[in-house]
Motif scaffolding. Sequence first.
Motif, PDB file in Angstrom:
ATOM      1  N   TYR A  13       0.853  -1.149   0.098  1.00  0.00           N
ATOM      2  CA  TYR A  13      -0.198  -0.045  -0.157  1.00  0.00           C
ATOM      3  C   TYR A  13       0.833   1.510   0.213  1.00  0.00           C
ATOM      4  CZ  TYR A  13      -4.082  -2.634   0.271  1.00  0.00           C
ATOM      5  OH  TYR A  13      -5.264  -3.615   0.254  1.00  0.00           O
ATOM      6  N   GLU A  14       1.930   1.204  -0.468  1.00  0.00           N
ATOM      7  CA  GLU A  14       2.921   2.512  -0.547  1.00  0.00           C
ATOM      8  C   GLU A  14       2.330   3.361  -1.557  1.00  0.00           C
ATOM      9  OE1 GLU A  14       5.696   5.054   0.269  1.00  0.00           O
ATOM     10  OE2 GLU A  14       5.439   3.209   1.112  1.00  0.00           O
ATOM     11  N   ASP A  15       1.635   3.033  -2.388  1.00  0.00           N
ATOM     12  CA  ASP A  15       1.301   3.771  -3.436  1.00  0.00           C
ATOM     13  C   ASP A  15       0.250   4.873  -2.891  1.00  0.00           C
ATOM     14  OD1 ASP A  15       2.852   3.013  -5.704  1.00  0.00           O
ATOM     15  OD2 ASP A  15       1.269   1.932  -6.552  1.00  0.00           O
ATOM     16  N   GLU A  16      -0.443   3.987  -1.931  1.00  0.00           N
ATOM     17  CA  GLU A  16      -1.802   5.107  -1.315  1.00  0.00           C
ATOM     18  C   GLU A  16      -1.034   5.903  -0.527  1.00  0.00           C
ATOM     19  OE1 GLU A  16      -3.698   1.539  -3.201  1.00  0.00           O
ATOM     20  OE2 GLU A  16      -1.927   1.737  -2.117  1.00  0.00           O
ATOM     21  N   ALA A  17      -0.122   5.410   0.334  1.00  0.00           N
ATOM     22  CA  ALA A  17       0.592   6.306   1.163  1.00  0.00           C
ATOM     23  C   ALA A  17       1.216   7.344   0.694  1.00  0.00           C
ATOM     24  CB  ALA A  17       1.762   5.313   2.138  1.00  0.00           C
ATOM     25  N   LYS A  18       1.818   7.082  -0.526  1.00  0.00           N
ATOM     26  CA  LYS A  18       2.587   8.377  -1.374  1.00  0.00           C
ATOM     27  C   LYS A  18       1.612   9.357  -1.759  1.00  0.00           C
ATOM     28  CE  LYS A  18       5.578   9.086  -5.250  1.00  0.00           C
ATOM     29  NZ  LYS A  18       6.248   8.525  -6.258  1.00  0.00           N
ATOM     30  N   VAL A  19       0.353   8.956  -2.112  1.00  0.00           N
ATOM     31  CA  VAL A  19      -0.654   9.897  -2.521  1.00  0.00           C
ATOM     32  C   VAL A  19      -1.051  10.456  -1.566  1.00  0.00           C
ATOM     33  CG1 VAL A  19      -3.321   9.838  -3.292  1.00  0.00           C
ATOM     34  CG2 VAL A  19      -1.633   8.402  -4.531  1.00  0.00           C
ATOM     35  N   ALA A  20      -1.460  10.128   0.035  1.00  0.00           N
ATOM     36  CA  ALA A  20      -1.586  10.948   1.002  1.00  0.00           C
ATOM     37  C   ALA A  20      -0.574  11.691   1.278  1.00  0.00           C
ATOM     38  CB  ALA A  20      -1.900   9.805   2.242  1.00  0.00           C
ATOM     39  N   ARG A  21       0.578  11.492   1.517  1.00  0.00           N
ATOM     40  CA  ARG A  21       1.835  12.344   1.782  1.00  0.00           C
ATOM     41  C   ARG A  21       1.912  13.398   0.448  1.00  0.00           C
ATOM     42  NH1 ARG A  21       4.373  11.930   6.544  1.00  0.00           N
ATOM     43  NH2 ARG A  21       6.363  12.801   6.433  1.00  0.00           N
ATOM     44  N   GLU A  22       1.616  13.288  -0.576  1.00  0.00           N
ATOM     45  CA  GLU A  22       1.900  14.402  -1.772  1.00  0.00           C
ATOM     46  C   GLU A  22       0.654  15.207  -1.421  1.00  0.00           C
ATOM     47  OE1 GLU A  22       1.711  11.973  -5.255  1.00  0.00           O
ATOM     48  OE2 GLU A  22       4.122  11.648  -5.188  1.00  0.00           O
ATOM     49  N   GLN A  23      -0.542  14.926  -0.930  1.00  0.00           N
ATOM     50  CA  GLN A  23      -1.288  15.767  -0.762  1.00  0.00           C
ATOM     51  C   GLN A  23      -1.222  16.475   0.692  1.00  0.00           C
ATOM     52  OE1 GLN A  23      -5.225  14.007  -1.424  1.00  0.00           O
ATOM     53  NE2 GLN A  23      -4.906  13.085  -3.333  1.00  0.00           N
ATOM     54  N   GLY A  24      -0.288  16.508   1.354  1.00  0.00           N
ATOM     55  CA  GLY A  24      -0.345  16.886   2.712  1.00  0.00           C
ATOM     56  C   GLY A  24      -0.821  16.418   3.827  1.00  0.00           C
ATOM     57  N   ILE A  25      -1.303  15.054   3.655  1.00  0.00           N
ATOM     58  CA  ILE A  25      -2.022  14.407   4.577  1.00  0.00           C
ATOM     59  C   ILE A  25      -1.133  13.693   5.695  1.00  0.00           C
ATOM     60  CG2 ILE A  25      -3.782  12.335   5.071  1.00  0.00           C
ATOM     61  CD1 ILE A  25      -5.020  14.816   3.311  1.00  0.00           C
ATOM     62  N   PRO A  26      -1.557  13.840   6.961  1.00  0.00           N
ATOM     63  CA  PRO A  26      -0.637  12.937   7.860  1.00  0.00           C
ATOM     64  C   PRO A  26      -0.501  11.556   7.558  1.00  0.00           C
ATOM     65  CG  PRO A  26      -2.279  14.413   8.885  1.00  0.00           C
ATOM     66  CD  PRO A  26      -2.721  14.496   7.351  1.00  0.00           C
ATOM     67  N   THR A  27       0.600  11.142   7.632  1.00  0.00           N
ATOM     68  CA  THR A  27       0.850   9.749   7.026  1.00  0.00           C
ATOM     69  C   THR A  27       2.023   9.122   8.104  1.00  0.00           C
ATOM     70  OG1 THR A  27       0.346  10.381   4.973  1.00  0.00           O
ATOM     71  CG2 THR A  27       1.790   8.489   5.120  1.00  0.00           C
ATOM     72  N   LEU A  28       1.769   7.776   8.398  1.00  0.00           N
ATOM     73  CA  LEU A  28       2.805   7.012   9.005  1.00  0.00           C
ATOM     74  C   LEU A  28       2.954   5.869   8.462  1.00  0.00           C
ATOM     75  CD1 LEU A  28       1.790   7.805  12.952  1.00  0.00           C
ATOM     76  CD2 LEU A  28       3.929   8.604  11.517  1.00  0.00           C
ATOM     77  N   ARG A  29       4.010   5.298   8.362  1.00  0.00           N
ATOM     78  CA  ARG A  29       4.503   3.880   7.982  1.00  0.00           C
ATOM     79  C   ARG A  29       4.911   3.091   9.023  1.00  0.00           C
ATOM     80  NH1 ARG A  29       5.244   7.954   4.020  1.00  0.00           N
ATOM     81  NH2 ARG A  29       4.975   7.124   1.819  1.00  0.00           N
ATOM     82  N   LEU A  30       4.588   1.725   8.988  1.00  0.00           N
ATOM     83  CA  LEU A  30       5.262   0.633   9.964  1.00  0.00           C
ATOM     84  C   LEU A  30       5.646  -0.372   8.864  1.00  0.00           C
ATOM     85  CD1 LEU A  30       2.393   0.257  12.584  1.00  0.00           C
ATOM     86  CD2 LEU A  30       4.677   1.592  12.761  1.00  0.00           C
ATOM     87  N   ALA A  31       6.633  -0.926   9.082  1.00  0.00           N
ATOM     88  CA  ALA A  31       7.459  -1.952   8.213  1.00  0.00           C
ATOM     89  C   ALA A  31       7.011  -3.344   8.721  1.00  0.00           C
ATOM     90  CB  ALA A  31       9.011  -2.026   8.226  1.00  0.00           C
ATOM     91  N   ARG A  32       5.471  -3.668   8.529  1.00  0.00           N
ATOM     92  CA  ARG A  32       4.939  -4.820   8.954  1.00  0.00           C
ATOM     93  C   ARG A  32       4.313  -5.558   7.697  1.00  0.00           C
ATOM     94  NH1 ARG A  32       7.905  -6.498  13.125  1.00  0.00           N
ATOM     95  NH2 ARG A  32       7.960  -4.799  14.818  1.00  0.00           N
ATOM     96  N   HIS A  33       3.074  -6.039   7.996  1.00  0.00           N
ATOM     97  CA  HIS A  33       2.407  -6.734   6.916  1.00  0.00           C
ATOM     98  C   HIS A  33       0.873  -6.243   6.995  1.00  0.00           C
ATOM     99  CE1 HIS A  33       0.429  -9.205   9.910  1.00  0.00           C
ATOM    100  NE2 HIS A  33       1.972  -9.357  10.273  1.00  0.00           N
ATOM    101  N   HIS A  34       0.110  -6.794   6.175  1.00  0.00           N
ATOM    102  CA  HIS A  34      -1.223  -6.178   5.903  1.00  0.00           C
ATOM    103  C   HIS A  34      -2.158  -6.450   7.223  1.00  0.00           C
ATOM    104  CE1 HIS A  34      -4.540  -4.748   3.662  1.00  0.00           C
ATOM    105  NE2 HIS A  34      -5.189  -6.048   3.502  1.00  0.00           N
ATOM    106  N   LEU A  35      -1.944  -7.646   7.753  1.00  0.00           N
ATOM    107  CA  LEU A  35      -2.698  -7.972   9.150  1.00  0.00           C
ATOM    108  C   LEU A  35      -2.099  -7.441  10.257  1.00  0.00           C
ATOM    109  CD1 LEU A  35      -4.286 -11.339   7.554  1.00  0.00           C
ATOM    110  CD2 LEU A  35      -5.181  -8.945   7.699  1.00  0.00           C
ATOM    111  N   ALA A  36      -1.425  -6.618  10.206  1.00  0.00           N
ATOM    112  CA  ALA A  36      -0.215  -6.340  11.286  1.00  0.00           C
ATOM    113  C   ALA A  36      -1.116  -5.947  12.594  1.00  0.00           C
ATOM    114  CB  ALA A  36       0.624  -5.064  11.030  1.00  0.00           C
TER     115      ALA A  36
END
Length: 227
Positions: free
Chosen positions: A183-206
Amino acid sequence: MRLALLHSPLVGASCWRAVVKDFAERGIWAAAPTLPAWDRVEAPFYGALAAGVAAQIAAMHPVVLVVHSGAGSLAASVVAAANGGVSQVIFVDAILPHPGRTWFQTAAPSLGASLRARVVDGQVPAWDQWFPPGALAATLPEGEARETFVRELTPTPLAYLEETAPQLDLPVGWAYLRLSKAYEDEAKVAREQGIPTLRLARHHLAMMTHADEVASALVNLVRGDHG
């Protein structure tokens, strides 16, 4: 702070159980509403599913709506159905709202073709069957949590995946929590729009295996502490 943790229409509500427990231990109110079963709703599905969620959170207003995976499609519909009861939306490894498009139009063409080829009686296979054998076992350890999660999985109506999302805007602030690289593409879209974004290096069901990390990240996003 009140949080409503919404599961994807492709899985069950037990995926949020560990995070609800973690929040309770922190003294934070949280609940995991359950989407109506497919045999209890009819098209248009977006409105029917959203109405079911809105009814469950009506007494909890205002809430932060947390949507995981495919529940991202429903975010705008739930906010509209809640009639002012949602103060913020947090997308967790989730697809973003796609008004005027179908779920298939958001998915990889190869996945869409695979699912269409496996339709039986108007339904696509249960979510765990979308992936190679052993994929779920590699993510979730053996035990009650995985057994419950698998029991909740059911085939999904093809008609839902083909339904065009309603033309609704998201009238509240939102944030994004990425759990996996998928889901990096979605996170990138959010970040580029100035949306608060956090990333965890885990998995989809973390949220099932690393509930404390997911809960902490959600708290930080609600409070505006996102680095």
